[in-house]
Enzyme design. Structure first.
Site, short mmCIF file in Angstrom:
data_model
loop_
_atom_site.label_atom_id
_atom_site.label_comp_id
_atom_site.label_asym_id
_atom_site.label_seq_id
_atom_site.Cartn_x
_atom_site.Cartn_y
_atom_site.Cartn_z
N ARG A 1 9.23 -1.76 36.80
CA ARG A 1 9.43 -2.09 38.23
C ARG A 1 8.21 -1.61 39.00
NH1 ARG A 1 11.45 0.24 42.84
NH2 ARG A 1 12.74 -1.09 44.15
N LYS B 1 4.96 6.50 42.73
CA LYS B 1 5.90 7.57 43.10
C LYS B 1 5.20 8.90 43.30
CE LYS B 1 10.20 5.50 41.92
NZ LYS B 1 11.38 5.39 41.06
C1 9MG Z 1 15.22 0.97 44.18
N1 9MG Z 1 14.46 1.80 43.27
C2 9MG Z 1 13.50 2.70 43.62
N2 9MG Z 1 13.01 3.29 42.52
C3 9MG Z 1 13.67 2.75 41.46
C4 9MG Z 1 13.63 2.94 40.07
O1 9MG Z 1 12.84 3.85 39.52
N3 9MG Z 1 14.45 2.21 39.29
C5 9MG Z 1 15.29 1.31 39.84
N4 9MG Z 1 16.09 0.61 39.00
N5 9MG Z 1 15.39 1.08 41.16
C6 9MG Z 1 14.59 1.79 41.95
#
Ligand code: 9MG
Length: 285
Positions: free
Chosen positions: A263, A229
């Site tokens: 994730r 990010k």
């Molecule tokens: C779809 N998406 C993009 N970034 C995310 C994040 O930090 N958490 C979750 N649950 N979905 C995300």
């Protein structure tokens, strides 16, 4: 599609061992414009091949999304979103038992995805953008990840403001948990996520990660998404594909602060990172 036909009996998060070890949710963006993987998996066969690679690398869940959530991204119709994600879900489901999550805030998309074999809903709208989402999760028995976002992807980075970023997000998430429980979703089918980068400045993101443990007070497992990010880009001054090491630093620290699911794009690296972090942090659990 009736609720009975799409209801899945198993609690996917329990089956995966949630709480006993950290789960790795692999990101599969079936979009032409993802900021972090450059839309490389827009073509369904390329997306399916990438999913299979991530499964081989140890992914516990594949999170499939058809609509870009990067700041300023345009909204997509449900029809177009389904055209992107359904062939991928169907192809994966035809020969794999891997847990599949549908990354969508639209209940209509999530319903079709579950009917095609998805086990979980990843709702960046926190059960707020589509009023039918909580009922859908209850009706189908799908697990649900409830994420916090201030605003929408179109507006979220325009001067995000909080009194106390952690307390404010906890109020939002507590209300969404209540909404899910009231609809009939089992508590152990719910994940919460503070939504790194969704209506947050660099300082907000760092404070959330520093105080991540405080979200465990809400009584459900915590998912965290930091992968590649832009806050990492601000710290490291590198473009998205070069943020893997920074991502793994956040993954290890998130496990230390109680995260149950991470994730990520870089699955092999994350699996090794959480394995070591779990050995240190989950001794005896
Ligand atoms: C779809 N998406 C993009 N970034 C995310 C994040 O930090 N958490 C979750 N649950 N979905 C995300």
């Amino acid at each position: 599609m009736s609720g009975d036909r799409v209801r899945r009996r198993r609690n996917i998060l329990k089956d995966l061992g949630l709480g006993r070890r950290t789960l790795v949710m692999a990101i599969l963006n079936v979009t032409p414009d993802s900021f972090s993987d450059g839309g490389r998996f827009f073509d369904p066969p390329a997306a399916v091949a990438h999913a299979r690679r991530m499964i081989a690398e140890g992914a516990d869940l594949i999170d499939i999304g058809g609509e870009s959530t990067r700041p300023g991204a345009e909204r997509l119709s449900a029809e177009e979103e389904l055209k992107r994600v359904l062939p991928v879900i169907e192809a994966l489901r035809s020969d794999s038992d891997v847990a599949i999550s549908i990354d969508s805030w639209k209940a209509g998309v999530a319903r079709e995805a579950i009917a095609a074999g998805a086990d979980m809903i990843n709702d960046i709208g926190g059960l707020r953008l589509d009023a039918a989402m909580a009922e859908l999760a209850a009706e189908t028995g799908a697990a649900v990840a409830i994420m916090h976002m201030q605003g929408t992807p179109q507006t979220m980075q325009k001067d995000p403001t909080y009194d106390d970023v952690v307390e404010d997000i906890k109020i939002f998430l507590r209300e969404s948990i209540e909404r899910a429980l009231a609809a009939g979703v089992d508590r152990d089918s719910i994940l919460i996520d503070p939504g790194i980068g969704f209506g947050k400045t660099l300082e907000h993101n760092l404070e959330i990660l520093r105080r991540l443990r405080e979200f465990s007070d809400l009584g459900v497992a915590v998912l965290i998404g930091t992968s590649r990010k832009s806050f990492l880009g601000k710290i490291l001054d590198v473009r998205a594909e070069k943020r893997m090491i920074g991502t793994m630093a956040t993954v290890a620290l998130a496990v230390r602060e109680g995260a149950s699911v991470v994730r990520v794009h870089d699955v092999r690296e994350a699996v090794e990172t959480v394995r070591v972090a779990d050995a240190i942090c989950r001794q005896g659990s």
